[in-house]
Design a protein around this motif. Sequence first.
Motif, short mmCIF file in Angstrom:
data_model
loop_
_atom_site.label_atom_id
_atom_site.label_comp_id
_atom_site.label_asym_id
_atom_site.label_seq_id
_atom_site.Cartn_x
_atom_site.Cartn_y
_atom_site.Cartn_z
N UNK A 1 0.84 -1.20 0.00
CA UNK A 1 0.00 0.00 0.00
C UNK A 1 0.87 1.25 0.00
N UNK A 2 0.31 2.34 -0.52
CA UNK A 2 1.02 3.61 -0.49
C UNK A 2 0.20 4.62 0.32
N UNK B 1 -4.32 7.10 2.71
CA UNK B 1 -4.01 5.94 1.86
C UNK B 1 -4.42 6.17 0.41
N UNK B 2 -3.56 5.78 -0.52
CA UNK B 2 -3.90 5.79 -1.94
C UNK B 2 -5.01 4.78 -2.20
N UNK B 3 -5.86 5.09 -3.15
CA UNK B 3 -6.95 4.16 -3.46
C UNK B 3 -6.39 2.83 -3.97
N UNK C 1 6.82 3.16 -12.55
CA UNK C 1 6.04 3.71 -11.45
C UNK C 1 5.23 4.88 -11.98
N UNK C 2 3.94 4.84 -11.77
CA UNK C 2 3.05 5.93 -12.17
C UNK C 2 2.71 6.72 -10.92
N UNK C 3 3.31 7.90 -10.82
CA UNK C 3 3.19 8.70 -9.60
C UNK C 3 1.75 9.14 -9.36
N UNK C 4 1.04 9.40 -10.43
CA UNK C 4 -0.34 9.87 -10.27
C UNK C 4 -1.27 8.75 -9.81
#
Length: 546
Positions: free
Chosen positions: A177-178, A189-191, A249-252
């Motif tokens: 998780x990010x 938390x990122x979705x 890696x997709x930062x968005x």
Amino acid sequence: KEHLRKGRTAYHFQPAKNWMNDPNGPLYYNGMYHLFYQYNPHGATFGTGKLSWGHSVSGDLVNWAFLGTALDPTSPFDAEGCWSGSATVLSDGRPAILYTGRDADDVQVQNVAFPKNPSDPLLREWHKPGGGANPVIPQPADVTGNNFRDPTTAWLGRDGLWRFAVAAEVGGVGSTLVYRSADFVHWERNAAPLHASPGVPVWECPDFFPVAGRGEVHGLDTSASGPGVTHVLKLSRAVDEDYYAVGRYDDEAGTFVPAEERDGDARNWRRIDHGHLFGAKTFFDARKSRRVLWAWVDETDGSSDDGAKGWTGIQSFPRTLWLDTDGRRLVQWPVEEIETLRRKRVALLGAEVASGGLQEVAGIDALQADVEVVFEIPSLEEAEKLDPKWLRDPQRLCAETGDGGVGPFGLVVMASGDMQEQTTVFFRVFRHDGTYKVLMCTDLTRSSTREEVHKPVYAGFVDVDVEKDRTISLRTLIDHSVIESFGGGGRACITARVYPEHVASGGRSHMYVFNNGTDPVVVSKLEAWELATASVNAEDGGFSGS
Ligand code: FRU
């Protein structure tokens, strides 16, 4: 030298006594290297897991001074243990620690800690903010099995927010998780998970970092982004498998997509090391612009649980790592500071080793040595055809093939005078798919006459173009109870713990070059150095770092 007889190492990192597991929060700060680690100050076993963070500092990654513990399980949010985590240097230059707490109810949560005095160059004391700040992330409701741990070093996203990754079992799926934060205390938390791998409920010790372009050896700060930056996700699976993938890696979106599909299963990713090594964690060394990897190398002597030796666990020698020219694979190599320990040197040049040949490399203490050798293969004619069923099981291929063909050739290390005890590190070349495949093995089956010791055969394939190069290189670090080998210039690594009786009883060890292949091989160059004993966490605090 009583401690050496019990298998203690001369230049690998280990505490003077007690239990150690994962490396935590490696950091370069104000001219000093810091290493924290899972540590039990009360004994040589993991016990109930109520661990502290041990803390050591170094000026050169070779000599270390023990500073005691940096985090202890004293707060409600970590009362059952201060578990693994990472360090991050914040934008104002202050370092911060993110770590997993096992709270008073044995629930895994994420906590932060900051140095009490950031101008103390040794960062001796750490403060865990109270007043409800910790845990900064309680366990989310969808986490299953109480598996929520091991936060990575944080990186800055393009929106200026900090992010870190953490291992979590989410609805039975091993996920990473990010979380995002502006102030390092309030996290959201990122979705989407960074990555999820069905089939494995629990991954541990994720590591996530950028690497520079293909074949560029310099490292990047963990927050580096933009064109030319590739990312690596490393995951650990208990208790001796570290896997990694190079990818995008997709930062968005906050997601990581491996460049190689590999059935979408992280268990098919590449191995950091084909031997016994776990929980690898890297940091960016701003002093030398490189990325450096540490990893826990557990005991395999079958008696470590009783803590009889008074200490348990070592760290691999720090390695610098970078992206290979193929853009898919990492190359790992011992940090150059190891050369400061090199003393007496012996060499072989252009020595032919006939079929069945065994040639001693004499003249140095072969119990603490650094050996670099290049084997030249004059003929590939005898290479056997590889049965494709072995591609997924190199260990059995190593164990089950006998002599003959191209190889086995390599080194015999930690051999007793009568050769009763010996460990072999070797290569074999096979024909496969119109080209050649190189197998690298470390065979422990005869490493010790002691029964209870774990004596497997470790193996992996080395991606080198042997048809074009006609050579294979091997570097092996030998240190009393550990053998770390780097094949093909660091394209495949095998780390092994060994417990020979002849070493325990203070005997001499020998080293040889051997060839049991059908045709001769040539040692175009071999250099072996005896290594001095480093000052590693001496109990008297003797610190000789430069
Ligand atoms: C891996 C690990 C981590 C945990 C720590 C506890 O070896 O189990 O997941 O944080 O060790 O010591």
